[in-house]
Design a protein around this motif. Structure first.
Motif, PDB file in Angstrom:
ATOM      1  N   LEU A 188     -38.598   4.888 -10.671  1.00 50.07           N
ATOM      2  CA  LEU A 188     -37.397   4.615  -9.894  1.00 50.07           C
ATOM      3  C   LEU A 188     -36.447   5.813  -9.899  1.00 50.07           C
ATOM      4  O   LEU A 188     -35.768   6.065  -8.904  1.00 50.07           O
ATOM      5  N   LEU A 189     -36.386   6.527 -11.007  1.00 50.13           N
ATOM      6  CA  LEU A 189     -35.592   7.756 -11.044  1.00 50.13           C
ATOM      7  C   LEU A 189     -36.123   8.739 -10.008  1.00 50.13           C
ATOM      8  O   LEU A 189     -35.355   9.325  -9.229  1.00 50.13           O
ATOM      9  N   ALA A 190     -37.438   8.921  -9.986  1.00 51.45           N
ATOM     10  CA  ALA A 190     -38.050   9.825  -9.011  1.00 51.45           C
ATOM     11  C   ALA A 190     -37.853   9.316  -7.591  1.00 51.45           C
ATOM     12  O   ALA A 190     -37.613  10.099  -6.664  1.00 51.45           O
ATOM     13  N   SER A 191     -37.940   8.003  -7.400  1.00 47.51           N
ATOM     14  CA  SER A 191     -37.748   7.436  -6.067  1.00 47.51           C
ATOM     15  C   SER A 191     -36.315   7.650  -5.588  1.00 47.51           C
ATOM     16  O   SER A 191     -36.074   7.945  -4.417  1.00 47.51           O
ATOM     17  N   GLY A 192     -35.349   7.512  -6.509  1.00 51.89           N
ATOM     18  CA  GLY A 192     -33.956   7.753  -6.145  1.00 51.89           C
ATOM     19  C   GLY A 192     -33.732   9.184  -5.701  1.00 51.89           C
ATOM     20  O   GLY A 192     -32.986   9.449  -4.755  1.00 51.89           O
ATOM     21  N   VAL A 193     -34.379  10.130  -6.387  1.00 49.54           N
ATOM     22  CA  VAL A 193     -34.248  11.540  -6.026  1.00 49.54           C
ATOM     23  C   VAL A 193     -34.881  11.807  -4.666  1.00 49.54           C
ATOM     24  O   VAL A 193     -34.297  12.484  -3.808  1.00 49.54           O
ATOM     25  N   ASN A 194     -36.068  11.285  -4.448  1.00 52.05           N
ATOM     26  CA  ASN A 194     -36.833  11.629  -3.242  1.00 52.05           C
ATOM     27  C   ASN A 194     -36.469  10.801  -2.019  1.00 52.05           C
ATOM     28  O   ASN A 194     -36.574  11.284  -0.891  1.00 52.05           O
ATOM     29  N   PHE A 195     -36.036   9.558  -2.232  1.00 51.70           N
ATOM     30  CA  PHE A 195     -35.833   8.675  -1.079  1.00 51.70           C
ATOM     31  C   PHE A 195     -34.442   8.028  -1.015  1.00 51.70           C
ATOM     32  O   PHE A 195     -34.105   7.414  -0.016  1.00 51.70           O
ATOM     33  N   GLY A 196     -33.658   8.157  -2.085  1.00 53.72           N
ATOM     34  CA  GLY A 196     -32.342   7.545  -2.084  1.00 53.72           C
ATOM     35  C   GLY A 196     -32.398   6.072  -2.468  1.00 53.72           C
ATOM     36  O   GLY A 196     -33.471   5.474  -2.566  1.00 53.72           O
ATOM     37  N   VAL A 197     -31.225   5.477  -2.676  1.00 52.67           N
ATOM     38  CA  VAL A 197     -31.149   4.093  -3.144  1.00 52.67           C
ATOM     39  C   VAL A 197     -31.618   3.113  -2.082  1.00 52.67           C
ATOM     40  O   VAL A 197     -32.381   2.180  -2.358  1.00 52.67           O
ATOM     41  N   ARG A 198     -31.183   3.295  -0.851  1.00 56.95           N
ATOM     42  CA  ARG A 198     -31.495   2.318   0.198  1.00 56.95           C
ATOM     43  C   ARG A 198     -32.989   2.171   0.405  1.00 56.95           C
ATOM     44  O   ARG A 198     -33.519   1.065   0.446  1.00 56.95           O
ATOM     45  N   ARG A 199     -33.709   3.292   0.513  1.00 65.89           N
ATOM     46  CA  ARG A 199     -35.150   3.213   0.747  1.00 65.89           C
ATOM     47  C   ARG A 199     -35.914   2.778  -0.497  1.00 65.89           C
ATOM     48  O   ARG A 199     -37.075   2.378  -0.407  1.00 65.89           O
ATOM     49  N   SER A 200     -35.259   2.864  -1.661  1.00 66.34           N
ATOM     50  CA  SER A 200     -35.905   2.441  -2.907  1.00 66.34           C
ATOM     51  C   SER A 200     -35.651   0.972  -3.235  1.00 66.34           C
ATOM     52  O   SER A 200     -36.195   0.463  -4.218  1.00 66.34           O
ATOM     53  N   MET A 201     -34.849   0.283  -2.417  1.00 63.50           N
ATOM     54  CA  MET A 201     -34.506  -1.104  -2.729  1.00 63.50           C
ATOM     55  C   MET A 201     -35.716  -2.046  -2.784  1.00 63.50           C
ATOM     56  O   MET A 201     -35.804  -2.896  -3.680  1.00 63.50           O
ATOM     57  N   PRO A 202     -36.694  -1.936  -1.871  1.00 68.58           N
ATOM     58  CA  PRO A 202     -37.891  -2.779  -2.016  1.00 68.58           C
ATOM     59  C   PRO A 202     -38.621  -2.529  -3.329  1.00 68.58           C
ATOM     60  O   PRO A 202     -39.134  -3.465  -3.954  1.00 68.58           O
ATOM     61  N   HIS A 203     -38.663  -1.275  -3.759  1.00 70.21           N
ATOM     62  CA  HIS A 203     -39.275  -0.919  -5.043  1.00 70.21           C
ATOM     63  C   HIS A 203     -38.525  -1.610  -6.177  1.00 70.21           C
ATOM     64  O   HIS A 203     -39.141  -2.241  -7.058  1.00 70.21           O
ATOM     65  N   MET A 204     -37.200  -1.536  -6.170  1.00 77.26           N
ATOM     66  CA  MET A 204     -36.399  -2.175  -7.214  1.00 77.26           C
ATOM     67  C   MET A 204     -36.605  -3.688  -7.218  1.00 77.26           C
ATOM     68  O   MET A 204     -36.765  -4.306  -8.281  1.00 77.26           O
ATOM     69  N   ALA A 205     -36.586  -4.291  -6.028  1.00 75.82           N
ATOM     70  CA  ALA A 205     -36.761  -5.743  -5.933  1.00 75.82           C
ATOM     71  C   ALA A 205     -38.139  -6.158  -6.435  1.00 75.82           C
ATOM     72  O   ALA A 205     -38.286  -7.183  -7.121  1.00 75.82           O
ATOM     73  N   GLY A 206     -39.151  -5.368  -6.115  1.00 75.76           N
ATOM     74  CA  GLY A 206     -40.503  -5.669  -6.576  1.00 75.76           C
ATOM     75  C   GLY A 206     -40.609  -5.630  -8.082  1.00 75.76           C
ATOM     76  O   GLY A 206     -41.260  -6.486  -8.701  1.00 75.76           O
ATOM     77  N   VAL A 207     -39.971  -4.630  -8.703  1.00 74.75           N
ATOM     78  CA  VAL A 207     -39.978  -4.534 -10.169  1.00 74.75           C
ATOM     79  C   VAL A 207     -39.297  -5.748 -10.783  1.00 74.75           C
ATOM     80  O   VAL A 207     -39.847  -6.402 -11.684  1.00 74.75           O
ATOM     81  N   CYS A 208     -38.107  -6.056 -10.306  1.00 74.96           N
ATOM     82  CA  CYS A 208     -37.318  -7.131 -10.902  1.00 74.96           C
ATOM     83  C   CYS A 208     -37.980  -8.499 -10.724  1.00 74.96           C
ATOM     84  O   CYS A 208     -38.177  -9.244 -11.689  1.00 74.96           O
ATOM     85  N   ILE A 209     -38.335  -8.832  -9.495  1.00 75.35           N
ATOM     86  CA  ILE A 209     -38.921 -10.150  -9.226  1.00 75.35           C
ATOM     87  C   ILE A 209     -40.344 -10.229  -9.791  1.00 75.35           C
ATOM     88  O   ILE A 209     -40.729 -11.252 -10.380  1.00 75.35           O
ATOM     89  N   GLY A 210     -41.108  -9.158  -9.631  1.00 77.64           N
ATOM     90  CA  GLY A 210     -42.469  -9.154 -10.162  1.00 77.64           C
ATOM     91  C   GLY A 210     -42.485  -9.325 -11.663  1.00 77.64           C
ATOM     92  O   GLY A 210     -43.306 -10.073 -12.213  1.00 77.64           O
ATOM     93  N   PHE A 211     -41.565  -8.662 -12.361  1.00 76.44           N
ATOM     94  CA  PHE A 211     -41.516  -8.775 -13.811  1.00 76.44           C
ATOM     95  C   PHE A 211     -41.045 -10.161 -14.244  1.00 76.44           C
ATOM     96  O   PHE A 211     -41.563 -10.730 -15.210  1.00 76.44           O
ATOM     97  N   THR A 212     -40.078 -10.721 -13.528  1.00 74.98           N
ATOM     98  CA  THR A 212     -39.599 -12.065 -13.857  1.00 74.98           C
ATOM     99  C   THR A 212     -40.726 -13.082 -13.746  1.00 74.98           C
ATOM    100  O   THR A 212     -40.899 -13.941 -14.624  1.00 74.98           O
ATOM    101  N   VAL A 213     -41.499 -12.990 -12.674  1.00 73.05           N
ATOM    102  CA  VAL A 213     -42.644 -13.892 -12.496  1.00 73.05           C
ATOM    103  C   VAL A 213     -43.669 -13.668 -13.602  1.00 73.05           C
ATOM    104  O   VAL A 213     -44.235 -14.622 -14.154  1.00 73.05           O
ATOM    105  N   MET A 214     -43.889 -12.406 -13.960  1.00 67.94           N
ATOM    106  CA  MET A 214     -44.855 -12.091 -15.002  1.00 67.94           C
ATOM    107  C   MET A 214     -44.462 -12.722 -16.332  1.00 67.94           C
ATOM    108  O   MET A 214     -45.306 -13.293 -17.037  1.00 67.94           O
ATOM    109  N   VAL A 215     -43.186 -12.634 -16.704  1.00 67.50           N
ATOM    110  CA  VAL A 215     -42.725 -13.231 -17.961  1.00 67.50           C
ATOM    111  C   VAL A 215     -42.986 -14.729 -17.964  1.00 67.50           C
ATOM    112  O   VAL A 215     -43.465 -15.295 -18.951  1.00 67.50           O
ATOM    113  N   TRP A 268     -45.910  -5.522 -20.328  1.00 67.09           N
ATOM    114  CA  TRP A 268     -46.641  -6.476 -21.167  1.00 67.09           C
ATOM    115  C   TRP A 268     -45.996  -6.609 -22.542  1.00 67.09           C
ATOM    116  O   TRP A 268     -45.850  -7.716 -23.071  1.00 67.09           O
ATOM    117  N   VAL A 269     -45.609  -5.486 -23.120  1.00 68.87           N
ATOM    118  CA  VAL A 269     -44.952  -5.522 -24.432  1.00 68.87           C
ATOM    119  C   VAL A 269     -43.647  -6.307 -24.349  1.00 68.87           C
ATOM    120  O   VAL A 269     -43.342  -7.145 -25.216  1.00 68.87           O
TER     121      VAL A 269
END
Length: 205
Positions: A27-54, A123-124
């Motif tokens: 996400l740090l690299a995505s913020g540098v290369n694409f900015g926050v707006r274009r990285s929002m789907p990536h952020m949402a995928g991490v957050c929701i995907g991880f919540t479902v995983m737990v 996983w950890v």
């Protein structure tokens, strides 16, 4: 769940969410290369995907791995291979003139959500949360609470990494500086594989 246990879990969730790991480095690299707006789907995928995983891990998937450890081993190999692929994508991410329109694209929602299942740190975090902070009474309800709280804590934590990346864009506008940064992030992502490789017995003792 008692308030004391809940507060302890929130501290655990914050520390594990904010510290460096594959998600935060990407996400740090995505913020540098694409900015926050274009990285929002990536952020949402991490957050929701991880919540479902737990939630899924808490509801029994970890027991499946205990009965069939080969599945966990296969998942580790797949995860290691996918991390190497993502590191390669980051290393070759291009964004001339800081426009975010180079030869690569940010991760989509589904790609980021799916990545959680091969992310060793995820996983950890998930197993640690379920094993340590989930009371046995009303177990299913407590698993859902743990997953929800983890997601709520995780969201601003990963967002901070993306925002930090976007703030660095000004200092990384030159293509050579951007390439150096991307290669550095890729190497750090590869380095995050060391614990997995070590557990697999692929490193020298």
């Amino acid at each position: 769940m008692s308030l004391e246990l809940l507060f302890a879990f929130v501290a655990f969730a914050f520390v594990t969410s904010i510290t460096p790991g594959p998600n935060n480095l990407m996400l740090l690299a995505s913020g540098v290369n694409f900015g926050v707006r274009r990285s929002m789907p990536h952020m949402a995928g991490v957050c929701i995907g991880f919540t479902v995983m737990v939630a899924v891990v808490g509801l029994g998937l970890s027991q499946v791995f205990e009965r069939m450890p080969v599945l966990h081993l296969v998942l580790r190999y797949v995860g290691a291979a996918y991390l190497l692929y993502l590191a390669w994508k980051i290393a070759y991410a291009t964004s001339p003139a800081g426009d975010g329109q180079g030869g690569t694209r940010p991760l989509t929602f589904l790609q980021a959500a799916g990545f959680q299942w091969v992310n060793p740190k995820a996983w950890v975090m998930a197993i640690g949360a379920i094993a340590t902070y989930t009371p046995q009474g009303n177990f299913t309800l407590n698993v859902m609470l743990i997953a929800l709280v983890f997601g709520l804590v995780n969201a601003p934590s990963i967002g901070l990494w993306t925002i930090t990346g976007s703030l660095l864009r000004h200092w990384l506008e030159h293509p050579r500086a951007r390439r150096t940064f991307n290669i550095g992030m890729a190497l750090l992502l590869v380095a995050s594989l060391y614990p997995i490789v070590s557990e697999m017995g692929l490193t020298h003792s």
